[in-house]
Design a protein around this motif. Structure first.
Motif, PDB file in Angstrom:
ATOM      1  N   ASN A 254      -3.892   4.315 -10.907  1.00  0.00           N
ATOM      2  CA  ASN A 254      -4.597   4.153  -9.641  1.00  0.00           C
ATOM      3  C   ASN A 254      -5.563   2.963  -9.710  1.00  0.00           C
ATOM      4  OD1 ASN A 254      -5.714   5.007  -6.998  1.00  0.00           O
ATOM      5  ND2 ASN A 254      -7.534   5.450  -8.242  1.00  0.00           N
ATOM      6  N   GLU A 255      -6.279   2.857 -10.831  1.00  0.00           N
ATOM      7  CA  GLU A 255      -7.224   1.749 -10.981  1.00  0.00           C
ATOM      8  C   GLU A 255      -6.492   0.409 -11.001  1.00  0.00           C
ATOM      9  OE1 GLU A 255     -10.751  -0.337 -11.454  1.00  0.00           O
ATOM     10  OE2 GLU A 255     -10.311   1.714 -10.802  1.00  0.00           O
ATOM     11  N   SER A 256      -5.352   0.365 -11.665  1.00  0.00           N
ATOM     12  CA  SER A 256      -4.566  -0.867 -11.715  1.00  0.00           C
ATOM     13  C   SER A 256      -4.084  -1.276 -10.332  1.00  0.00           C
ATOM     14  CB  SER A 256      -3.380  -0.682 -12.669  1.00  0.00           C
ATOM     15  OG  SER A 256      -2.567  -1.832 -12.685  1.00  0.00           O
ATOM     16  N   LEU A 257      -3.619  -0.336  -9.546  1.00  0.00           N
ATOM     17  CA  LEU A 257      -3.152  -0.625  -8.187  1.00  0.00           C
ATOM     18  C   LEU A 257      -4.304  -1.099  -7.307  1.00  0.00           C
ATOM     19  CD1 LEU A 257      -0.711   2.368  -7.635  1.00  0.00           C
ATOM     20  CD2 LEU A 257      -0.085  -0.050  -7.803  1.00  0.00           C
ATOM     21  N   ARG A 258      -5.475  -0.491  -7.493  1.00  0.00           N
ATOM     22  CA  ARG A 258      -6.633  -0.896  -6.685  1.00  0.00           C
ATOM     23  C   ARG A 258      -6.973  -2.370  -6.944  1.00  0.00           C
ATOM     24  NH1 ARG A 258     -11.706  -1.951  -6.633  1.00  0.00           N
ATOM     25  NH2 ARG A 258     -11.820  -1.911  -8.895  1.00  0.00           N
TER      26      ARG A 258
ATOM     27  N   VAL B 270       0.836  -1.208   0.000  1.00  0.00           N
ATOM     28  CA  VAL B 270       0.000   0.000   0.000  1.00  0.00           C
ATOM     29  C   VAL B 270       0.859   1.243   0.000  1.00  0.00           C
ATOM     30  CG1 VAL B 270      -1.666   1.349   1.325  1.00  0.00           C
ATOM     31  CG2 VAL B 270      -1.954  -1.131   1.098  1.00  0.00           C
ATOM     32  N   ILE B 271       1.873   1.276   0.887  1.00  0.00           N
ATOM     33  CA  ILE B 271       2.736   2.446   0.993  1.00  0.00           C
ATOM     34  C   ILE B 271       3.500   2.669  -0.310  1.00  0.00           C
ATOM     35  CG2 ILE B 271       4.759   3.396   2.172  1.00  0.00           C
ATOM     36  CD1 ILE B 271       3.768   1.939   4.703  1.00  0.00           C
ATOM     37  N   THR B 272       3.978   1.555  -0.904  1.00  0.00           N
ATOM     38  CA  THR B 272       4.717   1.659  -2.163  1.00  0.00           C
ATOM     39  C   THR B 272       3.824   2.194  -3.272  1.00  0.00           C
ATOM     40  OG1 THR B 272       6.101  -0.218  -1.519  1.00  0.00           O
ATOM     41  CG2 THR B 272       6.079   0.385  -3.860  1.00  0.00           C
ATOM     42  N   ALA B 273       2.581   1.701  -3.305  1.00  0.00           N
ATOM     43  CA  ALA B 273       1.648   2.170  -4.340  1.00  0.00           C
ATOM     44  C   ALA B 273       1.386   3.651  -4.195  1.00  0.00           C
ATOM     45  CB  ALA B 273       0.340   1.380  -4.241  1.00  0.00           C
ATOM     46  N   MET B 274       1.137   4.091  -2.962  1.00  0.00           N
ATOM     47  CA  MET B 274       0.887   5.511  -2.726  1.00  0.00           C
ATOM     48  C   MET B 274       2.091   6.351  -3.100  1.00  0.00           C
ATOM     49  SD  MET B 274      -1.192   5.335   0.876  1.00  0.00           S
ATOM     50  CE  MET B 274      -1.396   7.103   0.923  1.00  0.00           C
ATOM     51  N   PHE B 275       3.278   5.846  -2.838  1.00  0.00           N
ATOM     52  CA  PHE B 275       4.490   6.589  -3.173  1.00  0.00           C
ATOM     53  C   PHE B 275       4.627   6.742  -4.683  1.00  0.00           C
ATOM     54  CE2 PHE B 275       8.643   8.239  -2.746  1.00  0.00           C
ATOM     55  CZ  PHE B 275       9.418   7.670  -3.739  1.00  0.00           C
ATOM     56  N   ILE B 276       4.332   5.626  -5.413  1.00  0.00           N
ATOM     57  CA  ILE B 276       4.457   5.671  -6.875  1.00  0.00           C
ATOM     58  C   ILE B 276       3.496   6.684  -7.466  1.00  0.00           C
ATOM     59  CG2 ILE B 276       4.078   4.346  -9.002  1.00  0.00           C
ATOM     60  CD1 ILE B 276       5.060   1.874  -7.458  1.00  0.00           C
ATOM     61  N   VAL B 277       2.234   6.648  -6.978  1.00  0.00           N
ATOM     62  CA  VAL B 277       1.242   7.576  -7.495  1.00  0.00           C
ATOM     63  C   VAL B 277       1.611   9.009  -7.139  1.00  0.00           C
ATOM     64  CG1 VAL B 277      -1.173   8.306  -7.361  1.00  0.00           C
ATOM     65  CG2 VAL B 277      -0.595   5.877  -7.493  1.00  0.00           C
ATOM     66  N   SER B 278       2.097   9.230  -5.912  1.00  0.00           N
ATOM     67  CA  SER B 278       2.470  10.578  -5.479  1.00  0.00           C
ATOM     68  C   SER B 278       3.595  11.134  -6.326  1.00  0.00           C
ATOM     69  CB  SER B 278       2.884  10.572  -4.002  1.00  0.00           C
ATOM     70  OG  SER B 278       1.811  10.152  -3.191  1.00  0.00           O
TER      71      SER B 278
ATOM     72  N   GLY C 239      -5.939 -10.316  -1.416  1.00  0.00           N
ATOM     73  CA  GLY C 239      -6.622 -10.945  -0.299  1.00  0.00           C
ATOM     74  C   GLY C 239      -6.764 -10.060   0.904  1.00  0.00           C
ATOM     75  N   ASN C 240      -6.388  -8.835   0.809  1.00  0.00           N
ATOM     76  CA  ASN C 240      -6.520  -7.920   1.950  1.00  0.00           C
ATOM     77  C   ASN C 240      -8.004  -7.677   2.213  1.00  0.00           C
ATOM     78  OD1 ASN C 240      -6.129  -6.102   3.957  1.00  0.00           O
ATOM     79  ND2 ASN C 240      -5.122  -4.549   2.667  1.00  0.00           N
ATOM     80  N   GLU C 241      -8.425  -7.770   3.451  1.00  0.00           N
ATOM     81  CA  GLU C 241      -9.826  -7.599   3.780  1.00  0.00           C
ATOM     82  C   GLU C 241     -10.315  -6.180   3.522  1.00  0.00           C
ATOM     83  OE1 GLU C 241     -10.334  -8.834   7.746  1.00  0.00           O
ATOM     84  OE2 GLU C 241      -9.884 -10.952   7.345  1.00  0.00           O
ATOM     85  N   SER C 242      -9.477  -5.208   3.744  1.00  0.00           N
ATOM     86  CA  SER C 242      -9.853  -3.808   3.467  1.00  0.00           C
ATOM     87  C   SER C 242      -9.040  -3.309   2.285  1.00  0.00           C
ATOM     88  CB  SER C 242      -9.579  -2.919   4.688  1.00  0.00           C
ATOM     89  OG  SER C 242      -8.205  -2.948   5.009  1.00  0.00           O
ATOM     90  N   ILE C 243      -9.788  -2.802   1.310  1.00  0.00           N
ATOM     91  CA  ILE C 243      -9.135  -2.333   0.094  1.00  0.00           C
ATOM     92  C   ILE C 243      -8.794  -0.864   0.244  1.00  0.00           C
ATOM     93  CG2 ILE C 243      -9.397  -1.984  -2.382  1.00  0.00           C
ATOM     94  CD1 ILE C 243     -11.335  -4.328  -2.398  1.00  0.00           C
ATOM     95  N   THR C 244      -7.555  -0.540   0.033  1.00  0.00           N
ATOM     96  CA  THR C 244      -7.118   0.856   0.145  1.00  0.00           C
ATOM     97  C   THR C 244      -7.128   1.500  -1.234  1.00  0.00           C
ATOM     98  OG1 THR C 244      -5.701   0.319   1.996  1.00  0.00           O
ATOM     99  CG2 THR C 244      -5.282   2.406   0.882  1.00  0.00           C
ATOM    100  N   ASP C 245      -7.983   2.537  -1.412  1.00  0.00           N
ATOM    101  CA  ASP C 245      -8.052   3.254  -2.693  1.00  0.00           C
ATOM    102  C   ASP C 245      -7.080   4.414  -2.694  1.00  0.00           C
ATOM    103  OD1 ASP C 245     -10.005   1.692  -3.859  1.00  0.00           O
ATOM    104  OD2 ASP C 245     -11.630   2.838  -2.887  1.00  0.00           O
ATOM    105  N   VAL C 246      -6.259   4.452  -3.709  1.00  0.00           N
ATOM    106  CA  VAL C 246      -5.391   5.602  -3.919  1.00  0.00           C
ATOM    107  C   VAL C 246      -6.018   6.409  -5.052  1.00  0.00           C
ATOM    108  CG1 VAL C 246      -3.092   6.414  -4.490  1.00  0.00           C
ATOM    109  CG2 VAL C 246      -3.386   4.263  -3.227  1.00  0.00           C
TER     110      VAL C 246
END
Length: 407
Positions: free
Chosen positions: A274-278, A17-25, A285-292
Motif C-alpha cells: 500500500n505504501e509503495s502504491l501511494r 488507482v483502480i488497478t492498485a485498489m484491485f491488486i491490494v484487494s 503528478g495527480n493533484e489528489s493522492i488516493t490512499d489505499v
C-alpha cells in the motif's frame, strides 16, 4: 487536441488507482483465505485428591449381609457369651457424594436373647433361680441412616482399583419390637465398614457396628442408662454405574503459531504494498493522492477455558493460555473486539447458582486480560449464559467454561 490528451491522462490516472485498489484487494483476500488449524489439548490433573463431582444418580450402591449380634441389657452380663449370641441380617442402599463422603439407609435385626428379672419377653425357662432370672427372647428391627467417611480415599487419595477401603461411620436410627412390652426407641450408631474389591462393581464387605438404645428397650429399666447391641456382618455390595470418579481436566484450544505468524507477515506485506502504491501515485503528478489503506486487523482464534465444578478461579495453566491470547489481541489492532462469555453446567447447581457462576467466570477472565496482560478494556465485551446443556462432545465438563471470540 490538448483537451483530448488531458482527458486521456485523467483516465489513465483513474485506471492506475483502480488497478492498485484491485491488486491490494486481491492480496488482502488471499491473506483472509489463510485457514488456521485448531489443536485441542485436554490435560488431566495429576492431583490424586482432586476429582470431578458426579451427578446425583451416579455412585449409588446396594448391599446385604448376614452375621452375628449380641445384646447388652441389665442382666445379660450374667449369661455366658455364647448364650446371648444370635444371627442377624442387614439390607441397605447408599450413595457416595465424593470419594470420601457418603450416606446410606439400612435396616437390620432378627432376634435378641438375654436374661430378665421382671419377666419381660421371658421364654418361661428359668436361667438362675437364685437371682430370679429367666431367659429372654424377642424379635426386633432396626432402621438407621449413617454418614460414611472413607478414610482410605481421604488420606491416600482416590484410586479406582484399590483393593481395600475402610470407612468409619456414625448415624441415628429407630429400633422397634412389636412383642409385648412394645418398644420404639431412638438409637445412636457407630461403626466400621470394610470393603474388599472383587470387580469393578462388586465388593465383599465386613460391617462392624455398635448401637446404643434407651435402657427400657428390652422391657426392663435398671441402673444402666442405655442398652447396647453389637453386630458383625459379612456381605456383598453392588455399585451401580457410574461408579468411578473422573480426574479434573483443563481443555485448551490452541492454534499453530507458525500459521498465525504467516498471517501477520501477510498483513505486513500488504501494508508495504500500500505504501509503495501511494508513492507511485504521488509521483504521477495527480493533484489528489488516493490512499489505499490496509488495516492491520488480526483476530485471535477462539479460546475455550474450562473450570472445576463450582469454581471460577483462574489457574496458572489458564493464565499461560490467556497470556498468549493477550499478545495476539494487542498486536491485532484496537478496532478488533472480543466477546468473553461465561457458562455453567446445567446438570449441576440451581438456575441462580449457575447464573452467578457463569458471570464470575467471564469476569475473572476479563480481569486477568486487563490487569495482568494490559489488554484495553474497550476491546472486551463480557457476557454470561448461566447453565447450559452439554455444548461439546456430550461432556458436561466442557460446559463449565469461558469462551473468548473476536468479531
Amino acid at each position: 487536441m490538448k483537451n483530448i490528451i488531458g482527458f486521456f491522462l485523467k483516465d489513465m490516472r483513474n485506471v492506475v488507482v483502480i488497478t492498485a485498489m484491485f491488486i491490494v484487494s486481491v492480496s488482502y483476500a488471499q491473506g483472509q483465505a489463510i485457514r488456521l488449524k485448531a489443536d485441542t489439548l485436554v490435560e488431566e490433573s495429576s492431583d490424586r485428591y482432586k476429582v470431578e463431582t458426579n451427578r446425583f444418580f451416579d455412585n449409588w450402591f446396594v448391599g446385604a449381609g448376614a452375621g452375628a449380634q449380641i445384646f447388652y441389657g441389665d442382666h445379660n452380663k450374667q449369661m455366658k457369651f455364647n448364650e446371648r449370641l444370635t444371627p442377624g441380617f442387614e439390607l441397605y442402599v447408599g450413595k457416595w457424594f465424593t470419594p470420601g463422603i457418603g450416606v446410606r439407609l439400612a435396616v437390620n435385626g432378627l432376634t435378641i436373647k438375654g436374661a430378665t428379672q421382671n419377666g419381660s419377653h421371658s421364654t418361661g425357662e428359668v436361667y438362675d433361680a437364685s437371682q430370679g432370672l429367666s431367659k429372654q427372647q424377642f424379635d426386633y428391627y432396626h432402621a438407621h441412616g449413617d454418614v460414611f467417611f472413607n478414610l482410605t480415599n481421604m488420606l491416600g487419595g482416590y484410586k479406582s482399583d484399590r483393593v481395600y477401603t475402610v470407612s468409619p461411620y456414625v448415624g441415628l436410627g429407630w429400633m422397634y419390637t412389636g412383642e409385648e412390652p412394645v418398644a420404639r426407641e431412638v438409637s445412636a450408631n457407630l461403626g466400621l465398614f470394610n470393603s474388599f474389591r472383587v470387580s469393578k462393581s462388586v465388593d465383599i464387605t465386613l460391617d462392624i457396628r455398635g448401637s446404643m438404645v434407651n435402657d427400657r428397650f428390652d422391657g426392663e429399666a435398671g441402673e444402666r442408662r442405655q442398652d447396647g447391641l453389637l453386630t458383625a456382618a459379612v456381605g456383598i455390595k453392588y455399585r451401580f454405574k457410574n461408579r468411578d470418579w473422573k480426574k479434573s481436566t483443563t481443555t485448551t484450544i490452541r492454534y499453530d503459531e507458525k500459521e498465525l505468524s504467516a498471517l501477520r507477515d501477510k498483513v505486513n506485506q500488504l501494508a508495504n504494498d500500500n505504501e509503495s502504491l501511494r508513492k507511485q501515485l504521488a509521483q504521477s503528478g495527480n493533484e489528489s493522492i488516493t490512499d489505499v489503506i490496509v488495516e492491520k486487523r488480526v483476530i485471535a482464534a477462539p479460546v475455550l477455558l474450562t473450570f472445576p465444578i463450582n469454581k471460577s478461579v483462574i489457574s496458572n495453566d489458564m493464565r499461560v493460555n490467556l497470556g498468549f491470547l493477550a499478545k495476539v489481541m494487542k498486536e491485532g489492532g484496537t478496532d478488533v473486539k472480543y466477546r468473553i462469555t461465561g457458562y455453567a453446567d446445567k446438570g449441576t447447581g440451581s438456575e441462580s447458582t449457575n447464573k452467578r457462576l457463569s458471570k464470575e467466570r467471564a469476569q475473572a477472565v476479563c480481569n486477568v486480560l486487563v490487569r495482568e496482560f494490559g489488554v484495553p478494556l474497550s476491546q472486551l465485551e463480557v457476557s454470561h449464559e448461566g447453565g447450559v446443556d452439554n455444548m461439546y462432545y456430550d461432556d458436561p465438563r466442557l460446559s463449565r467454561a469461558v469462551i473468548t471470540i473476536g468479531y
